[in-house]
Design a protein around this motif. Structure first.
Motif, PDB file in Angstrom:
ATOM      1  N   CYS A  39       0.856  -1.187   0.000  1.00  0.00           N
ATOM      2  CA  CYS A  39       0.000   0.000   0.000  1.00  0.00           C
ATOM      3  C   CYS A  39       0.894   1.239   0.000  1.00  0.00           C
TER       4      CYS A  39
ATOM      5  N   CYS B 205       0.171   3.035   3.805  1.00  0.00           N
ATOM      6  CA  CYS B 205       0.541   2.428   5.093  1.00  0.00           C
ATOM      7  C   CYS B 205       1.582   1.316   4.953  1.00  0.00           C
TER       8      CYS B 205
ATOM      9  N   CYS C  34      -4.455   0.033   0.021  1.00  0.00           N
ATOM     10  CA  CYS C  34      -5.322  -0.976   0.630  1.00  0.00           C
ATOM     11  C   CYS C  34      -6.703  -0.375   0.905  1.00  0.00           C
TER      12      CYS C  34
ATOM     13  N   CYS D 154      -7.046   2.178   3.806  1.00  0.00           N
ATOM     14  CA  CYS D 154      -6.565   3.533   3.532  1.00  0.00           C
ATOM     15  C   CYS D 154      -7.508   4.267   2.589  1.00  0.00           C
TER      16      CYS D 154
HETATM   17 ZN   LIG Z   1      -2.929   1.114   3.425  1.00  0.00          ZN
END
Ligand SMILES: [Zn+2]
Length: 106
Positions: free
Chosen positions: A65, A68, A91, A94
């Protein structure tokens, strides 16, 4: 390419082997034949196969991602070529956290 398979710690080696075999296959062309072969080799029915596969999770450890850093989680082997074509990936957590803005910024 590398697929990282994470197992439930109680799984037997034969089950882990089955999961590895499942995830070793990246082409979506004859996915059904692949499933049938696994059932045949491991002497199980298709629903048992999926129950077993649900006990392991597969990640692509080279796609993360962009926000994150979580690795890309795979649902089916056909996700692998799809994920490789992405320039960037975020992801679901997020994306929903950002209210969809991360997709717009892509
Ligand atoms: Zn993420």
């Amino acid at each position: 390419m590398s697929v990282n398979v994470v197992f439930d710690s109680v799984l037997k080696d034969t089950t882990k082997h089955l999961c590895h075999e499942y995830w070793a296959y990246a082409s979506p062309n004859d996915y059904i034949a692949h499933l049938k072969r696994l059932c045949y080799d491991h002497n199980m029915k298709i629903d048992e196969l999926f129950t077993t596969l649900a006990k392991c999770q597969a990640y692509l450890d080279d796609i993360h991602c962009g926000y994150c850093g979580r690795p890309y989680q795979l649902d089916v082997p056909a996700d692998i070529p799809y994920a490789r074509r992405l320039n960037s990936w975020f992801c679901e957590g997020c994306i929903s956290f950002s209210g969809g803005q991360l997709i717009v910024d892509r």
